[in-house]
Design a protein around this motif. Structure first.
Motif, mmCIF file in Angstrom:
data_model
loop_
_atom_site.group_PDB
_atom_site.id
_atom_site.type_symbol
_atom_site.label_atom_id
_atom_site.label_comp_id
_atom_site.label_asym_id
_atom_site.label_seq_id
_atom_site.Cartn_x
_atom_site.Cartn_y
_atom_site.Cartn_z
ATOM 1 N N PRO B 27 0.802 -1.239 0.000
ATOM 2 C CA PRO B 27 0.000 0.000 0.000
ATOM 3 C C PRO B 27 0.829 1.280 0.000
ATOM 4 N N MET B 28 2.069 1.238 0.465
ATOM 5 C CA MET B 28 2.909 2.445 0.567
ATOM 6 C C MET B 28 2.149 3.585 1.243
ATOM 7 N N GLU B 29 1.619 3.321 2.413
ATOM 8 C CA GLU B 29 0.842 4.327 3.153
ATOM 9 C C GLU B 29 1.765 5.485 3.520
ATOM 10 N N GLN B 32 0.512 10.607 5.577
ATOM 11 C CA GLN B 32 -0.043 11.957 5.497
ATOM 12 C C GLN B 32 -1.550 11.936 5.312
ATOM 13 N N ARG B 33 -2.081 10.761 5.057
ATOM 14 C CA ARG B 33 -3.532 10.680 4.863
ATOM 15 C C ARG B 33 -4.220 10.538 6.216
ATOM 16 N N PHE B 63 13.706 4.675 -0.458
ATOM 17 C CA PHE B 63 12.449 5.221 -0.950
ATOM 18 C C PHE B 63 11.800 6.082 0.117
ATOM 19 N N GLU B 64 11.152 7.156 -0.328
ATOM 20 C CA GLU B 64 10.391 8.036 0.555
ATOM 21 C C GLU B 64 8.895 7.803 0.281
ATOM 22 N N PRO B 65 8.023 8.396 1.087
ATOM 23 C CA PRO B 65 6.584 8.180 0.858
ATOM 24 C C PRO B 65 6.092 8.644 -0.513
ATOM 25 N N ALA B 66 6.886 9.399 -1.253
ATOM 26 C CA ALA B 66 6.447 9.881 -2.564
ATOM 27 C C ALA B 66 6.520 8.797 -3.638
ATOM 28 N N ILE B 67 6.922 7.586 -3.281
ATOM 29 C CA ILE B 67 6.880 6.485 -4.242
ATOM 30 C C ILE B 67 5.457 5.911 -4.230
ATOM 31 N N SER B 68 4.923 5.639 -5.412
ATOM 32 C CA SER B 68 3.527 5.248 -5.547
ATOM 33 C C SER B 68 3.222 3.907 -4.880
ATOM 34 N N THR B 69 1.933 3.690 -4.660
ATOM 35 C CA THR B 69 1.432 2.391 -4.230
ATOM 36 C C THR B 69 1.934 1.320 -5.202
ATOM 37 N N TYR B 72 7.116 0.250 -8.130
ATOM 38 C CA TYR B 72 7.694 -0.334 -9.336
ATOM 39 C C TYR B 72 9.088 0.237 -9.487
ATOM 40 N N PHE B 73 10.028 -0.604 -9.775
ATOM 41 C CA PHE B 73 11.383 -0.111 -10.006
ATOM 42 C C PHE B 73 12.039 -0.943 -11.089
ATOM 43 N N GLN B 74 12.626 -0.239 -12.035
ATOM 44 C CA GLN B 74 13.293 -0.911 -13.137
ATOM 45 C C GLN B 74 14.743 -0.462 -13.169
#
Lengths: 140, 106
Positions: B27-29, B32-33, B63-69, B72-74
């Protein structure tokens, strides 16, 4: 040169042009500047020209594809200038890697995405791209 | 528990640049929500990723919270010889996901 009406107008418009130019130049927010400083240390940061690919317009700020390729770079840091906290990710590359990467990030709104890279010779290079975001991606 | 999916070639030529695609269901919560009662939902993200090939570091990322739910990393690297690509993801709660892909040099 005598100050005729024509000359005065020319001078005036030149002055306006000069004052407008710095506004267009890229300026990072305070928080991002701090992060870039922490990343660069003593070295000077120059505007560089490695690849940073972002969409011009992102409809959904929750997942914006971003990729970079900085051949030879030892470290790369991604920043989202207009997010509540600008840090996105940082990467350290080994000798086998080609120092490229691609991921998906959250953007709170229209803003600049900044990539800073430390090249093999220790120089720090920065690239920024503007992304227009239709719907922001930080909840709330 | 979060699950990682990795797309990597099984074979490669010596010195070939291969591209690895990784995706984790997570979920990468962001922390801030807020929930319905206005309480902040605690942060829970994957904060680090690392990949080594044959014991040699390929990439280490934070990674910081600005990485999406579903992060994905390539990434890409050159394959010097047959070896194991070991990938590790670290969660905020301390748990780890580990995956190994063997790439054979024909």
């Amino acid at each position: 040169m005598s100050l005729t009406r024509r000359n005065a107008l020319a001078l005036g418009s030149a002055a306006i042009a000069v004052t407008l130019v710095p506004l267009r130049a890229f300026a990072a927010s305070e928080k991002s500047m701090e992060a870039i400083k922490a990343f660069a240390g003593e070295a000077a940061v120059t505007e560089g020209s490695f690849d940073l690919t972002t969409p011009e317009i992102a409809e959904n700020g929750n997942t914006v594809p971003v990729s970079f390729s900085a051949p030879g770079a030892k470290r790369v840091m991604l920043l989202a200038d207009g997010n509540p906290s600008p840090g996105v990710a940082s990467f350290e590359f080994g000798a086998l890697s080609d120092s490229s990467g691609s991921t998906r990030i959250r953007l709170a709104g229209t803003q600049n995405v900044i990539a800073v890279a430390e090249m093999a010779d220790g120089s720090i290079v920065q690239v920024a791209k503007a992304v227009k975001v239709t719907i922001g991606g930080c909840g709330g | 528990m979060a699950k990682a999916r990795v797309k990597a070639p099984k074979t490669a030529a010596a010195g070939e640049l291969v591209t690895i695609k990784t995706l984790v269901n997570h979920p990468m919560e962001s922390g801030q929500r807020k929930d319905k009662e206005g309480k902040i939902i605690p942060r829970k993200i994957i904060n680090a990723f690392s990949a080594t090939f044959g014991g040699e570091a390929v990439v280490a990322a934070t990674f910081e919270p600005a990485i999406s739910t579903n992060p994905y990393f390539q990434f890409s690297f050159t394959v010097p010889a047959t070896g194991d690509l070991v990938m590790k993801w670290t969660d905020d709660d301390g748990s780890m996901i580990e995956q190994t892909k063997t790439i054979t040099v024909a």
